[in-house]
Design an enzyme around this catalytic site. Structure first.
Site, PDB file in Angstrom:
ATOM      1  N   ILE A 125       0.843  -1.208   0.000  1.00  0.00           N
ATOM      2  CA  ILE A 125       0.000   0.000   0.000  1.00  0.00           C
ATOM      3  C   ILE A 125       0.876   1.256   0.000  1.00  0.00           C
ATOM      4  O   ILE A 125       0.634   2.198  -0.770  1.00  0.00           O
ATOM      5  CB  ILE A 125      -0.958  -0.014   1.211  1.00  0.00           C
ATOM      6  N   HIS A 176     -13.159   2.850   8.797  1.00  0.00           N
ATOM      7  CA  HIS A 176     -12.482   1.677   8.219  1.00  0.00           C
ATOM      8  C   HIS A 176     -13.088   1.289   6.865  1.00  0.00           C
ATOM      9  O   HIS A 176     -13.482   0.144   6.644  1.00  0.00           O
ATOM     10  CB  HIS A 176     -12.525   0.495   9.192  1.00  0.00           C
ATOM     11  N   GLN A 177     -13.124   2.270   5.980  1.00  0.00           N
ATOM     12  CA  GLN A 177     -13.706   2.028   4.659  1.00  0.00           C
ATOM     13  C   GLN A 177     -12.661   2.053   3.540  1.00  0.00           C
ATOM     14  O   GLN A 177     -13.009   1.911   2.361  1.00  0.00           O
ATOM     15  CB  GLN A 177     -14.799   3.059   4.340  1.00  0.00           C
ATOM     16  N   ARG A 200      -3.694   0.935  11.002  1.00  0.00           N
ATOM     17  CA  ARG A 200      -4.358   0.359  12.183  1.00  0.00           C
ATOM     18  C   ARG A 200      -4.363   1.415  13.273  1.00  0.00           C
ATOM     19  O   ARG A 200      -3.366   2.128  13.469  1.00  0.00           O
ATOM     20  CB  ARG A 200      -3.620  -0.888  12.684  1.00  0.00           C
ATOM     21  N   GLU A 208     -11.880   1.048  17.768  1.00  0.00           N
ATOM     22  CA  GLU A 208     -12.927   1.015  16.740  1.00  0.00           C
ATOM     23  C   GLU A 208     -13.843  -0.195  16.850  1.00  0.00           C
ATOM     24  O   GLU A 208     -14.971  -0.161  16.343  1.00  0.00           O
ATOM     25  CB  GLU A 208     -12.317   1.082  15.332  1.00  0.00           C
ATOM     26  N   THR A 260      -4.381   5.176   7.663  1.00  0.00           N
ATOM     27  CA  THR A 260      -5.337   4.216   7.082  1.00  0.00           C
ATOM     28  C   THR A 260      -4.889   2.797   7.419  1.00  0.00           C
ATOM     29  O   THR A 260      -5.353   1.843   6.803  1.00  0.00           O
ATOM     30  CB  THR A 260      -5.410   4.351   5.544  1.00  0.00           C
ATOM     31  N   ASP A 319      -8.767   6.547   9.169  1.00  0.00           N
ATOM     32  CA  ASP A 319      -9.770   5.563   8.748  1.00  0.00           C
ATOM     33  C   ASP A 319      -9.845   4.443   9.779  1.00  0.00           C
ATOM     34  O   ASP A 319     -10.654   3.523   9.642  1.00  0.00           O
ATOM     35  CB  ASP A 319      -9.363   4.999   7.374  1.00  0.00           C
ATOM     36  N   PHE A 326     -10.591   0.002   2.454  1.00  0.00           N
ATOM     37  CA  PHE A 326     -10.530  -1.212   1.610  1.00  0.00           C
ATOM     38  C   PHE A 326     -11.761  -1.354   0.710  1.00  0.00           C
ATOM     39  O   PHE A 326     -11.784  -2.203  -0.179  1.00  0.00           O
ATOM     40  CB  PHE A 326     -10.467  -2.463   2.509  1.00  0.00           C
TER      41      PHE A 326
HETATM   42  P1  NAD Z   1       2.775  -4.866   3.578  1.00  0.00           P
HETATM   43  O1  NAD Z   1       3.145  -5.998   4.453  1.00  0.00           O
HETATM   44  O2  NAD Z   1       2.875  -5.023   2.104  1.00  0.00           O
HETATM   45  O3  NAD Z   1       3.671  -3.581   3.986  1.00  0.00           O
HETATM   46  C1  NAD Z   1       3.937  -3.217   5.297  1.00  0.00           C
HETATM   47  C2  NAD Z   1       5.291  -2.510   5.311  1.00  0.00           C
HETATM   48  O4  NAD Z   1       5.536  -2.076   6.658  1.00  0.00           O
HETATM   49  C3  NAD Z   1       6.435  -3.438   4.902  1.00  0.00           C
HETATM   50  O5  NAD Z   1       7.259  -2.802   3.941  1.00  0.00           O
HETATM   51  C4  NAD Z   1       7.196  -3.662   6.204  1.00  0.00           C
HETATM   52  O6  NAD Z   1       8.582  -3.849   6.018  1.00  0.00           O
HETATM   53  C5  NAD Z   1       6.902  -2.349   6.915  1.00  0.00           C
HETATM   54  N1  NAD Z   1       7.187  -2.433   8.348  1.00  0.00           N
HETATM   55  C6  NAD Z   1       7.158  -3.533   9.160  1.00  0.00           C
HETATM   56  N2  NAD Z   1       7.534  -3.194  10.401  1.00  0.00           N
HETATM   57  C7  NAD Z   1       7.810  -1.865  10.375  1.00  0.00           C
HETATM   58  C8  NAD Z   1       8.266  -0.952  11.344  1.00  0.00           C
HETATM   59  N3  NAD Z   1       8.539  -1.338  12.609  1.00  0.00           N
HETATM   60  N4  NAD Z   1       8.431   0.340  10.970  1.00  0.00           N
HETATM   61  C9  NAD Z   1       8.198   0.738   9.706  1.00  0.00           C
HETATM   62  N5  NAD Z   1       7.769  -0.097   8.731  1.00  0.00           N
HETATM   63  C10 NAD Z   1       7.580  -1.378   9.064  1.00  0.00           C
HETATM   64  O7  NAD Z   1       1.322  -4.425   4.016  1.00  0.00           O
HETATM   65  P2  NAD Z   1       0.254  -3.596   3.175  1.00  0.00           P
HETATM   66  O8  NAD Z   1      -0.568  -4.507   2.339  1.00  0.00           O
HETATM   67  O9  NAD Z   1       0.941  -2.439   2.519  1.00  0.00           O
HETATM   68  O10 NAD Z   1      -0.695  -3.061   4.358  1.00  0.00           O
HETATM   69  C11 NAD Z   1      -0.222  -2.133   5.316  1.00  0.00           C
HETATM   70  C12 NAD Z   1      -1.219  -2.065   6.447  1.00  0.00           C
HETATM   71  O11 NAD Z   1      -2.419  -1.454   5.957  1.00  0.00           O
HETATM   72  C13 NAD Z   1      -1.699  -3.446   6.967  1.00  0.00           C
HETATM   73  O12 NAD Z   1      -0.854  -3.908   7.980  1.00  0.00           O
HETATM   74  C14 NAD Z   1      -3.071  -3.163   7.465  1.00  0.00           C
HETATM   75  O13 NAD Z   1      -2.993  -2.940   8.865  1.00  0.00           O
HETATM   76  C15 NAD Z   1      -3.483  -1.858   6.782  1.00  0.00           C
HETATM   77  N6  NAD Z   1      -4.695  -2.009   5.965  1.00  0.00           N
HETATM   78  C16 NAD Z   1      -5.750  -1.187   6.203  1.00  0.00           C
HETATM   79  C17 NAD Z   1      -6.902  -1.290   5.436  1.00  0.00           C
HETATM   80  C18 NAD Z   1      -8.095  -0.370   5.628  1.00  0.00           C
HETATM   81  O14 NAD Z   1      -9.178  -0.651   5.105  1.00  0.00           O
HETATM   82  N7  NAD Z   1      -7.966   0.737   6.339  1.00  0.00           N
HETATM   83  C19 NAD Z   1      -6.967  -2.262   4.441  1.00  0.00           C
HETATM   84  C20 NAD Z   1      -5.851  -3.085   4.208  1.00  0.00           C
HETATM   85  C21 NAD Z   1      -4.717  -2.959   4.975  1.00  0.00           C
END
Ligand code: NAD
Length: 341
Positions: free
Chosen positions: A155, A296-297, A235, A264, A233, A259, A299
């Site tokens: 993301i 939390h929308q 957690r 929540e 967006t 978000d 996604f």
């Molecule tokens: P991903 O695993 O592809 O990327 C996460 C990145 O964070 C990785 O590059 C990882 O190396 C990095 N990371 C890990 N530990 C870290 C730290 N201590 N400090 C800095 N960076 C660190 O995950 P993604 O698919 O990009 O998703 C990211 C987050 O988005 C998910 O963990 C999820 O919580 C959240 N998310 C939210 C929604 C929503 O609807 N709001 C939907 C999907 C995902």
């Protein structure tokens, strides 16, 4: 395979039923959240499908295991509400949907930035009221701004590419840097302290882990540029909400777009418009004119729902057929300390 779905809404049922035509699992949908009190509903279901605010803690997993559940299929990317250690001890496999649409979440982060900057929520309500004044709607050019991206995974990378297209410079911070990030024009990795000090906008895209819990706290807020914009967006637990409220009051945080919210699970994904909300912190947060909250929308796009259903049902089929689980979230025991070796 018989699958018990928790926390389901009409859109979950619709997308899963449409996609299940290709998988033929036996789907049962429950509205209620999964927790130790509701786990009994999953009796004799070998697979349980849960969403972001369902709780699979040790107590819930013990009940599920005793009733014959062998698979937890998360229909989300995040897995912070599953006790992976306990699941592993009980022999319950955990699978997830690692990517369903990074575009959906990255685009929502951009939507929050644009809406906050140009105060679209206020402008929309004003015009509907025949109030055409521009007082209080002053924004700033995003072009030329410095945007900090914390977490440059799927993301964070899409977000960075979108933001680069607006003519911003990018500062990245990641525990595991990704060479593709620095291939983006005007993007470079810096230590977190440098990102905090130099970003006009900071967007969080790292997972919630013990190391990232309350990553945004009084100490890190103190290092930020005055009047900066904070976007989350990812957690809710990444942010110490009380510290952020102090940051907003002092003017250090000029805009907040979220978000996700740490508490929540008591609020989101339900209509509480006739209820007196008991969460004073949330209500205080809502009262500020420079805060925009969505529930939390990020996604929630048509494309993402279809991808979530396809990956989840395919994860369940892999388990049923004894195939390797491509999207397993395996428990990793902490590395032994020297003294413990
Ligand atoms: P991903 O695993 O592809 O990327 C996460 C990145 O964070 C990785 O590059 C990882 O190396 C990095 N990371 C890990 N530990 C870290 C730290 N201590 N400090 C800095 N960076 C660190 O995950 P993604 O698919 O990009 O998703 C990211 C987050 O988005 C998910 O963990 C999820 O919580 C959240 N998310 C939210 C929604 C929503 O609807 N709001 C939907 C999907 C995902």
């Amino acid at each position: 395979m018989k699958v018990a779905f928790f926390s389901t809404k009409s859109y979950d049922r619709q997308s899963f039923e449409e996609v299940n035509v290709n998988y033929n699992h036996e789907l049962t949908f429950f509205d209620v959240q999964l927790n130790a009190k509701t786990a009994v509903l999953a009796a004799e279901f070998p697979a349980v499908c849960m969403f972001v605010n369902d709780i699979a803690d040790a107590a819930t997993l013990d009940i599920l295991a005793s009733q014959g559940t062998h698979l937890i299929a998360l229909r989300s990317a995040g897995f912070n509400t599953v006790d992976l250690e306990r699941a592993s001890e009980l022999g319950i496999k955990v699978v997830r949907v690692p990517a369903y649409s990074p575009y959906a979440v990255a685009e929502h982060a951009l939507a929050l930035i644009l809406a906050l900057n140009r105060k679209l929520y206020r402008a929309y309500n004003r015009v509907r009221d025949d109030n055409f004044s521009l007082e209080g709607l002053l924004g700033f050019d995003l072009h030329g701004c410095t945007v900090g991206v914390v977490g440059t995974g799927k993301i964070g990378m899409v977000f960075a590419q979108i933001i680069q297209g607006l003519g911003c410079s990018l500062l990245g911070y990641d525990a595991y840097p990704n060479p593709q990030f620095e291939a983006i024009a005007n993007a470079r990795y810096v230590p977190l302290s440098e990102l905090l000090a130099n970003s006009d906008i900071i967007s969080l895209h790292c997972p919630l882990l013990s190391e990232t819990h309350h990553l945004i706290n009084a100490e890190t807020i103190a290092q930020m540029k005055p009047g900066m914009m904070l976007i989350n967006t990812s957690r809710g637990g990444l942010i110490d909400t009380l510290a952020v409220i102090q940051g907003i009051k002092s003017g250090k945080i000029g805009y907040l777009g979220i978000d996700v919210y740490e508490q929540e699970d008591e609020l989101f994904f339900q209509d509480l418009s006739d209820t007196v909300i008991q969460d004073d912190t949330f209500q205080l947060l809502q009262s500020f004119p420079n805060v925009m909250i969505t529930a939390h929308q990020a996604f929630f796009t048509r494309d993402a729902l279809e991808n979530i259903a396809t990956t989840t049902l395919s994860n369940i089929t892999e388990f049923e057929q004894g195939q390797p689980l491509k999207n397993e979230v395996a428990y990793q025991a902490p590395a032994p300390t020297k003294a413990g070796v």
